[in-house]
Design a protein around this motif. Sequence first.
Motif, PDB file in Angstrom:
ATOM      1  N   GLY A 221      17.025   4.751 -66.243  1.00  0.00           N
ATOM      2  CA  GLY A 221      17.466   5.919 -66.022  1.00  0.00           C
ATOM      3  C   GLY A 221      16.552   7.240 -66.176  1.00  0.00           C
ATOM      4  N   ILE A 222      15.617   7.293 -66.917  1.00  0.00           N
ATOM      5  CA  ILE A 222      14.635   7.928 -67.156  1.00  0.00           C
ATOM      6  C   ILE A 222      13.608   8.042 -66.013  1.00  0.00           C
ATOM      7  CG2 ILE A 222      12.467   8.856 -68.522  1.00  0.00           C
ATOM      8  CD1 ILE A 222      14.142   7.910 -70.953  1.00  0.00           C
ATOM      9  N   ILE A 223      13.263   7.197 -65.679  1.00  0.00           N
ATOM     10  CA  ILE A 223      12.374   6.602 -64.245  1.00  0.00           C
ATOM     11  C   ILE A 223      13.117   7.268 -63.038  1.00  0.00           C
ATOM     12  CG2 ILE A 223      11.353   5.064 -62.550  1.00  0.00           C
ATOM     13  CD1 ILE A 223      10.721   3.201 -65.138  1.00  0.00           C
ATOM     14  N   ALA A 224      14.455   7.065 -63.068  1.00  0.00           N
ATOM     15  CA  ALA A 224      15.261   7.295 -61.797  1.00  0.00           C
ATOM     16  C   ALA A 224      15.457   8.839 -61.626  1.00  0.00           C
ATOM     17  CB  ALA A 224      16.769   6.657 -61.849  1.00  0.00           C
ATOM     18  N   LEU A 225      15.526   9.374 -62.603  1.00  0.00           N
ATOM     19  CA  LEU A 225      15.613  11.102 -62.942  1.00  0.00           C
ATOM     20  C   LEU A 225      14.383  11.533 -62.771  1.00  0.00           C
ATOM     21  CD1 LEU A 225      17.815  13.335 -63.183  1.00  0.00           C
ATOM     22  CD2 LEU A 225      17.472  13.319 -65.741  1.00  0.00           C
ATOM     23  N   GLY A 226      13.628  11.300 -63.381  1.00  0.00           N
ATOM     24  CA  GLY A 226      11.964  11.669 -62.880  1.00  0.00           C
ATOM     25  C   GLY A 226      11.565  11.597 -61.818  1.00  0.00           C
ATOM     26  N   VAL A 227      11.771  10.519 -60.933  1.00  0.00           N
ATOM     27  CA  VAL A 227      11.521  10.317 -59.641  1.00  0.00           C
ATOM     28  C   VAL A 227      12.097  11.327 -58.840  1.00  0.00           C
ATOM     29  CG1 VAL A 227      11.758   8.816 -57.683  1.00  0.00           C
ATOM     30  CG2 VAL A 227      10.671   8.051 -59.853  1.00  0.00           C
TER      31      VAL A 227
ATOM     32  N   PHE B 276      11.074  18.764 -56.412  1.00  0.00           N
ATOM     33  CA  PHE B 276      10.281  19.705 -56.744  1.00  0.00           C
ATOM     34  C   PHE B 276       8.818  19.913 -56.152  1.00  0.00           C
ATOM     35  CE2 PHE B 276      13.155  20.508 -60.189  1.00  0.00           C
ATOM     36  CZ  PHE B 276      13.409  21.821 -60.041  1.00  0.00           C
ATOM     37  N   ALA B 277       8.258  18.348 -55.762  1.00  0.00           N
ATOM     38  CA  ALA B 277       6.850  18.236 -55.273  1.00  0.00           C
ATOM     39  C   ALA B 277       6.929  18.335 -53.755  1.00  0.00           C
ATOM     40  CB  ALA B 277       6.434  17.044 -55.800  1.00  0.00           C
ATOM     41  N   CYS B 278       8.182  18.568 -53.173  1.00  0.00           N
ATOM     42  CA  CYS B 278       8.384  18.806 -51.740  1.00  0.00           C
ATOM     43  C   CYS B 278       8.278  17.504 -51.164  1.00  0.00           C
ATOM     44  CB  CYS B 278       7.270  19.840 -51.106  1.00  0.00           C
ATOM     45  SG  CYS B 278       7.305  21.404 -51.785  1.00  0.00           S
ATOM     46  N   PRO B 279       8.926  17.202 -50.022  1.00  0.00           N
ATOM     47  CA  PRO B 279       8.778  16.011 -49.102  1.00  0.00           C
ATOM     48  C   PRO B 279       7.455  15.527 -48.694  1.00  0.00           C
ATOM     49  CG  PRO B 279      10.283  17.784 -47.986  1.00  0.00           C
ATOM     50  CD  PRO B 279       9.486  18.259 -49.353  1.00  0.00           C
TER      51      PRO B 279
ATOM     52  N   MET C  21      13.428   6.625 -48.630  1.00  0.00           N
ATOM     53  CA  MET C  21      13.143   5.508 -49.411  1.00  0.00           C
ATOM     54  C   MET C  21      13.209   5.855 -50.800  1.00  0.00           C
ATOM     55  SD  MET C  21      10.040   2.664 -49.587  1.00  0.00           S
ATOM     56  CE  MET C  21      10.577   2.117 -47.659  1.00  0.00           C
ATOM     57  N   ILE C  22      12.647   7.021 -51.101  1.00  0.00           N
ATOM     58  CA  ILE C  22      12.431   7.609 -52.413  1.00  0.00           C
ATOM     59  C   ILE C  22      13.815   8.042 -52.983  1.00  0.00           C
ATOM     60  CG2 ILE C  22      11.750   9.478 -53.848  1.00  0.00           C
ATOM     61  CD1 ILE C  22       9.013   9.426 -52.475  1.00  0.00           C
TER      62      ILE C  22
END
Length: 140
Positions: free
Chosen positions: A13-19, A25-28, A74-75
């Motif tokens: 869950g932490i990895i999913a929310l972080g990704v 925020f880092a743009c596509p 995919m992300i």
Amino acid sequence: MNNKFAVIGLVLGIIALGVGLTHFFACPIDPPPPLEELVADKAVKITQAMTAKLKGEEYLSSSSESDQFGPDRMIELTTVILGFIALVLAAFSFIQKEDPKISGMAAAFGGGAIALQFLILALGAFVLIFLIAAVLGAIG
């Protein structure tokens, strides 16, 4: 380890929310087309479809490049899948009577990752609909 489902679900869950947050925020990865081009293209397609419908003709829309499955898509899907797995593991840990705090945190992070994707999608759709309505209103 007594809380194996809960801990694995919490990590996923932490990895999913972080990704999901990083991708937002880092743009596509693939740069999107300019907003003016996107809105103009949609407005033209809408007017063509309305004209064809009024004439009684059938309008066949062509698939756009945005429907392609690229790295950004995919992300987004990976984020939702990891969030769902975190939710399932949180449910398993709750059934196995593991620590409810860890189970709840796994469910919160997994659900938050999924909700983030839907929120981003809804926000983008709202902005696009608003801009298309403004362009169509200006056209007349």
